[in-house]
Design a protein around this motif. Structure first.
Motif, PDB file in Angstrom:
ATOM      1  N   ALA A  98      14.683  26.354 -54.574  1.00 57.85           N
ATOM      2  CA  ALA A  98      15.334  26.729 -55.832  1.00 57.85           C
ATOM      3  C   ALA A  98      16.488  25.788 -56.153  1.00 57.85           C
ATOM      4  CB  ALA A  98      15.842  28.171 -55.740  1.00 57.85           C
ATOM      5  N   ALA A  99      17.286  25.447 -55.124  1.00 60.13           N
ATOM      6  CA  ALA A  99      18.436  24.571 -55.339  1.00 60.13           C
ATOM      7  C   ALA A  99      18.001  23.180 -55.802  1.00 60.13           C
ATOM      8  CB  ALA A  99      19.259  24.467 -54.052  1.00 60.13           C
ATOM      9  N   VAL A 100      16.906  22.657 -55.230  1.00 61.89           N
ATOM     10  CA  VAL A 100      16.447  21.312 -55.582  1.00 61.89           C
ATOM     11  C   VAL A 100      15.768  21.314 -56.954  1.00 61.89           C
ATOM     12  CG1 VAL A 100      14.828  19.465 -54.974  1.00 61.89           C
ATOM     13  CG2 VAL A 100      16.231  20.524 -53.209  1.00 61.89           C
ATOM     14  N   VAL A 113      17.470  19.337 -59.960  1.00 63.21           N
ATOM     15  CA  VAL A 113      16.912  18.185 -60.678  1.00 63.21           C
ATOM     16  C   VAL A 113      17.065  18.387 -62.187  1.00 63.21           C
ATOM     17  CG1 VAL A 113      14.778  16.938 -61.217  1.00 63.21           C
ATOM     18  CG2 VAL A 113      15.303  17.540 -58.849  1.00 63.21           C
ATOM     19  N   ILE A 114      16.710  19.593 -62.657  1.00 58.42           N
ATOM     20  CA  ILE A 114      16.841  19.909 -64.080  1.00 58.42           C
ATOM     21  C   ILE A 114      18.307  19.895 -64.506  1.00 58.42           C
ATOM     22  CG2 ILE A 114      16.506  21.729 -65.803  1.00 58.42           C
ATOM     23  CD1 ILE A 114      13.979  22.530 -64.244  1.00 58.42           C
ATOM     24  N   ASN A 115      19.161  20.454 -63.655  1.00 63.13           N
ATOM     25  CA  ASN A 115      20.591  20.492 -63.981  1.00 63.13           C
ATOM     26  C   ASN A 115      21.194  19.098 -64.067  1.00 63.13           C
ATOM     27  OD1 ASN A 115      20.414  23.234 -64.025  1.00 63.13           O
ATOM     28  ND2 ASN A 115      21.555  23.589 -62.147  1.00 63.13           N
ATOM     29  N   PRO A 145      23.540  26.025 -58.902  1.00 63.33           N
ATOM     30  CA  PRO A 145      22.449  26.389 -57.984  1.00 63.33           C
ATOM     31  C   PRO A 145      22.751  27.714 -57.304  1.00 63.33           C
ATOM     32  CG  PRO A 145      23.148  24.107 -57.641  1.00 63.33           C
ATOM     33  CD  PRO A 145      24.161  24.732 -58.548  1.00 63.33           C
ATOM     34  N   PRO A 146      21.734  28.398 -56.793  1.00 66.44           N
ATOM     35  CA  PRO A 146      21.981  29.676 -56.112  1.00 66.44           C
ATOM     36  C   PRO A 146      22.833  29.495 -54.870  1.00 66.44           C
ATOM     37  CG  PRO A 146      19.739  28.910 -55.725  1.00 66.44           C
ATOM     38  CD  PRO A 146      20.323  28.014 -56.760  1.00 66.44           C
ATOM     39  N   PHE A 164      18.420  34.215 -56.247  1.00 65.30           N
ATOM     40  CA  PHE A 164      17.815  32.901 -56.031  1.00 65.30           C
ATOM     41  C   PHE A 164      17.719  32.111 -57.338  1.00 65.30           C
ATOM     42  CE2 PHE A 164      16.564  35.114 -52.240  1.00 65.30           C
ATOM     43  CZ  PHE A 164      16.608  34.136 -51.257  1.00 65.30           C
ATOM     44  N   ASP A 165      18.034  32.769 -58.456  1.00 62.74           N
ATOM     45  CA  ASP A 165      18.021  32.103 -59.766  1.00 62.74           C
ATOM     46  C   ASP A 165      19.295  32.522 -60.479  1.00 62.74           C
ATOM     47  OD1 ASP A 165      17.676  31.277 -62.381  1.00 62.74           O
ATOM     48  OD2 ASP A 165      15.545  31.755 -62.447  1.00 62.74           O
ATOM     49  N   ARG A 166      20.296  31.639 -60.448  1.00 64.60           N
ATOM     50  CA  ARG A 166      21.594  31.999 -61.023  1.00 64.60           C
ATOM     51  C   ARG A 166      21.507  32.183 -62.538  1.00 64.60           C
ATOM     52  NH1 ARG A 166      26.824  31.514 -58.634  1.00 64.60           N
ATOM     53  NH2 ARG A 166      25.998  30.204 -56.972  1.00 64.60           N
TER      54      ARG A 166
END
Length: 493
Positions: free
Chosen positions: A296-298, A302-304, A317-318, A332-334
């Motif tokens: 989720a973080a990666v 990438v999108i962020n 990220p979460p 897991f999804d902020r």
């Protein structure tokens, strides 16, 4: 103080090493099982290592469709940069046009028509400025993607037949409805007039967020995307580049681990798991959650990174699963978490001090979460357990805030109070792990881990695992205390 950290960290690293070693031995001894043949494919030929391919999402992003995703995002960055240099006041319009064309190219004009119909419907409802009506319409629209015959009918609007078709379909439609609901609710709050439908289309067709999220609430997006001052803070580009490099390193590390530790395949083989040691099984559950957090973080990272190049401040990220010891911070999804907190949880729960209001707020929040994830047995059980955990935290805090417990804590030193709280947080930590393992893997896997950790492994495994976790939480609490001190010092300055 530095020496105090060495013991807990050493215990944590020892737990990781021992669990990893046990899993490696199990893999070597069971490499020819049927389970591994379906999800373990040829990998590094020259090193004789096979690669785990159980996670479709990761392979889609960083292997199978990597080139397509890079091409689409690179095009967005290129056109966005040109527009920011030549006509920054029109950059939001360029984002929308590029996103619309990208969606049209990948999914067809009929799919774009479907998306636009949902946008127009929720925009029309938002003009009435009745909050509950916007919610009901949005949730009913979302429900049409969770039940037949509405799913099949709407899926017929997608042209072509390719592997990513269902992913793009559900991702694009689901996130579109959540964004439209955010727009509608913000329009209800606006006192002077209404937002233009063009603002909704700019918001919805921003390509980096369109298919996979994260969700950025409309009020934040509107302010940031219409900002004319595009000057960057000191070292901002350096931080963006550093973030991109870190994501690349993490992707490489995960790819290496896929060739050595098949942590996603093992939980699907219950017979194999019954022969694993207690440490290997507990470590496997923990590693599964850590991997899901990394993914989720990666993926969001990438999108962020792309959105930060567009001068936006996307959802963070979460929080790392290792740092979670309270249910209130578990997500897991902020982006979804921020959406739910803003429009449901905080709106209904107020200051989160009244137990009845908190119960109503959590029930409504998890009710929408169930609809978002798709109602099924595992999701219902996961939602119930997390809802109970969140409320139980409040009940416990209320119970210990009355006499004589409050006086006892006031008489204690800060360090002693933190130690006692860490004991309760230790059980919280493993409750969070088990509840989320249930959602990520299966009910059988969660039950097996719970039995080993609490029953069959008692007392040796239970006490050792809890002690290592207790030490970890003490380190986390100390780190958080120092961060708070630094923030307070900055405020005073």
């Amino acid at each position: 103080e530095h020496k105090k950290k060495i013991g807990p960290l050493f215990g944590l690293h020892l737990f990781h090493c021992h669990s990893s070693k046990s899993l490696s031995f199990a893999l070597k001894a069971n490499a020819n099982r049927k389970t591994f043949k379906t999800s373990v494919k040829p990998g590094w030929y020259y090193f004789g290592r096979k690669m785990e391919t159980a996670d479709f999402e990761w392979l889609m992003w960083f292997s199978t469709f990597r080139d397509h995703i890079i091409f689409a995002l690179s095009g967005h960055v290129l056109f966005a940069k040109i527009c920011s240099m030549l006509a920054p006041q029109y950059r939001s319009l360029v984002y929308m046009v590029y996103g619309l064309l990208a969606v049209w190219t990948s999914m067809g004009w009929t799919y774009v028509t479907l998306i636009l119909s949902h946008c127009i419907l929720l925009y029309s409802i938002s003009l009435v400025k009745i909050r509950w009506l916007c919610f009901v319409t949005g949730l009913c629209t979302l429900a049409t993607f969770k039940c037949e015959p509405f799913i099949s009918w709407q899926a017929g609007f997608v042209e072509g037949d390719f592997e990513l078709r269902p992913v793009f379909f559900y991702g694009g439609c689901g996130f579109t409805i959540m964004r439209c609901m955010s727009f509608a609710l913000e329009n209800c709050e606006r006192k002077d007039g209404n937002y233009n439908i063009l603002e909704l289309l700019k918001y919805n067709f921003y390509l980096p967020f369109f298919y996979f999220g994260p969700i950025m609430t409309f009020d934040k997006f509107y302010v940031q995307v219409n900002r004319c001052d595009l000057t960057r803070k000191e070292r901002e580009m350096w931080n963006i580049n550093l973030q991109g490099v870190i994501h690349l390193i993490v992707i490489i590390v995960v790819d290496i681990l896929f060739h050595f530790m098949y942590i996603l395949t093992i939980p699907t083989d219950l017979k194999l798991m019954k022969h694993l040691s207690d440490w290997a099984l507990v470590g496997l559950a923990y590693f599964n959650l850590v991997y899901d957090w990394v993914k989720a973080a990666v993926m969001f990272g990438v999108i962020n990174t792309v959105s930060r190049l567009d001068h936006l401040d996307p959802p963070k990220p979460p929080k790392c699963i290792t740092m979670l010891y309270v249910f209130a911070e578990t997500h897991f999804d902020r982006g979804i978490n921020d959406w739910l907190c803003k429009y449901v949880y905080n709106y209904l729960g107020g200051k989160h001090e009244n137990m009845v209001e908190e119960l109503v707020a959590t029930l409504c929040t998890f009710g929408i979460t169930i609809l978002w994830l798709g109602p099924c047995q595992v999701v219902l059980i996961w939602a119930f357990l997390n809802c109970f955990g969140l409320n139980f935290e409040l009940w416990t805090a209320k119970f210990f805030s009355v006499e004589p417990f409050s006086s006892f804590e006031m008489a204690m030193s800060e360090a002693m109070s933190r130690r006692i709280r860490a004991i309760f947080n230790t059980f919280n930590f493993w409750s969070i792990v088990l509840y989320n393992v249930l959602a990520l893997n299966s009910l059988d896997f969660a039950k097996l881990v719970a039995k080993r950790l609490l029953l069959k492994g008692f007392p040796i495994t239970t006490i050792l695992v809890m002690f290592v976790t207790y030490c970890l939480i003490q380190v986390i609490k100390e780190q958080e205390r120092r961060q708070n001190l630094k923030l307070n010092e900055k405020k005073l300055q």
